[in-house]
Design a protein around this motif. Structure first.
Motif, mmCIF file in Angstrom:
data_model
loop_
_atom_site.group_PDB
_atom_site.id
_atom_site.type_symbol
_atom_site.label_atom_id
_atom_site.label_comp_id
_atom_site.label_asym_id
_atom_site.label_seq_id
_atom_site.Cartn_x
_atom_site.Cartn_y
_atom_site.Cartn_z
ATOM 1 N N GLY A 9 0.816 -1.204 0.000
ATOM 2 C CA GLY A 9 0.000 0.000 0.000
ATOM 3 C C GLY A 9 0.842 1.242 0.000
ATOM 4 O O GLY A 9 2.061 1.183 -0.219
ATOM 5 N N LEU A 10 0.184 2.371 0.247
ATOM 6 C CA LEU A 10 0.847 3.668 0.287
ATOM 7 C C LEU A 10 1.051 4.070 1.741
ATOM 8 O O LEU A 10 0.113 4.028 2.545
ATOM 9 C CB LEU A 10 -0.011 4.705 -0.431
ATOM 10 C CG LEU A 10 0.467 6.156 -0.369
ATOM 11 C CD1 LEU A 10 1.812 6.301 -1.072
ATOM 12 C CD2 LEU A 10 -0.586 7.077 -0.995
ATOM 13 N N VAL A 11 2.275 4.466 2.064
ATOM 14 C CA VAL A 11 2.598 4.853 3.431
ATOM 15 C C VAL A 11 3.571 6.025 3.382
ATOM 16 O O VAL A 11 4.371 6.142 2.448
ATOM 17 C CB VAL A 11 3.190 3.659 4.214
ATOM 18 C CG1 VAL A 11 4.503 3.191 3.604
ATOM 19 C CG2 VAL A 11 3.352 3.979 5.684
ATOM 20 N N GLN A 12 3.507 6.873 4.374
ATOM 21 C CA GLN A 12 4.444 7.993 4.456
ATOM 22 C C GLN A 12 5.797 7.528 4.983
ATOM 23 O O GLN A 12 5.887 6.533 5.717
ATOM 24 C CB GLN A 12 3.885 9.084 5.363
ATOM 25 C CG GLN A 12 2.725 9.854 4.767
ATOM 26 C CD GLN A 12 2.349 11.067 5.601
ATOM 27 O OE1 GLN A 12 2.519 11.062 6.813
ATOM 28 N NE2 GLN A 12 1.831 12.094 4.960
ATOM 29 N N ALA A 13 6.819 8.253 4.615
ATOM 30 C CA ALA A 13 8.152 7.939 5.124
ATOM 31 C C ALA A 13 8.127 7.930 6.655
ATOM 32 O O ALA A 13 7.501 8.787 7.280
ATOM 33 C CB ALA A 13 9.146 8.976 4.621
ATOM 34 N N GLY A 14 8.805 6.940 7.224
ATOM 35 C CA GLY A 14 8.802 6.762 8.661
ATOM 36 C C GLY A 14 7.729 5.815 9.162
ATOM 37 O O GLY A 14 7.750 5.407 10.326
ATOM 38 N N GLY A 15 6.820 5.461 8.289
ATOM 39 C CA GLY A 15 5.728 4.591 8.660
ATOM 40 C C GLY A 15 6.092 3.117 8.577
ATOM 41 O O GLY A 15 7.238 2.749 8.313
#
Length: 123
Positions: A9-15
Motif C-alpha cells: 500500500g501507500l505509506v508515508q516515510a517513517g511509517g
C-alpha cells in the motif's frame, strides 16, 4: 507451491507496513522463504529470507534493522514487517520459496514466486 502476497500500500516515510504471503503447500515448513523487491529499471533484489524454523534470518544491508521476516508454519504464512520506511523502499515486493535446507540470498535458488504486492513510500 502457489504463493499469494498481500499487504502492500501507500505509506508515508517513517511509517510501517506488514506484508503477508500465504502458501498453498501443506509441506510449507520444508521450504526456505524469502522476500525480494523490484523497482522500475532495476533487477529484482534480495530483501530477507528465513529457514524452516524461523531462526537466523538473512537481511539485505539496506533493510537490516528496519525489516523483520517471520513465518508461521501452522498457517503456511511468511511475513515481512517493515518499519522506518523510506522512499527508496518503494518497490513491488515478491515472496518466494526455495527447496533448500538453509536460507539463501540467491534469486536463482528460489523455485516458486508469488505475484508481488506494491509498496509505495511517500516523502
Amino acid at each position: 507451491v502457489q504463493l499469494q502476497a498481500s499487504g502492500g500500500g501507500l505509506v508515508q516515510a517513517g511509517g510501517s507496513l506488514r506484508l503477508s504471503c500465504a502458501a498453498s503447500e501443506r509441506t510449507f515448513s520444508n521450504y526456505v522463504m524469502g522476500w525480494f523487491r523490484r523497482t522500475p529499471g532495476k533487477e529484482r533484489e534480495f530483501v530477507a529470507a528465513v529457514n524452516w524454523s524461523g531462526a537466523n534470518p538473512l537481511y539485505a544491508v539496506a533493510v537490516k534493522g528496519r525489516f523483520t521476516i517471520s513465518r508461521d508454519n501452522a498457517k503456511n504464512k511468511v511475513y515481512l514487517g517493515m518499519d522506518s520506511l523510506i522512499p527508496e523502499d518503494t518497490a513491488v515486493y515478491y515472496c518466494a520459496a526455495a527447496s533448500r535446507g538453509y536460507a539463501t540470498t540467491r534469486i536463482t535458488d528460489y523455485n516458486y514466486w508469488g505475484q508481488g504486492t506494491l509498496v509505495t513510500v511517500s516523502s
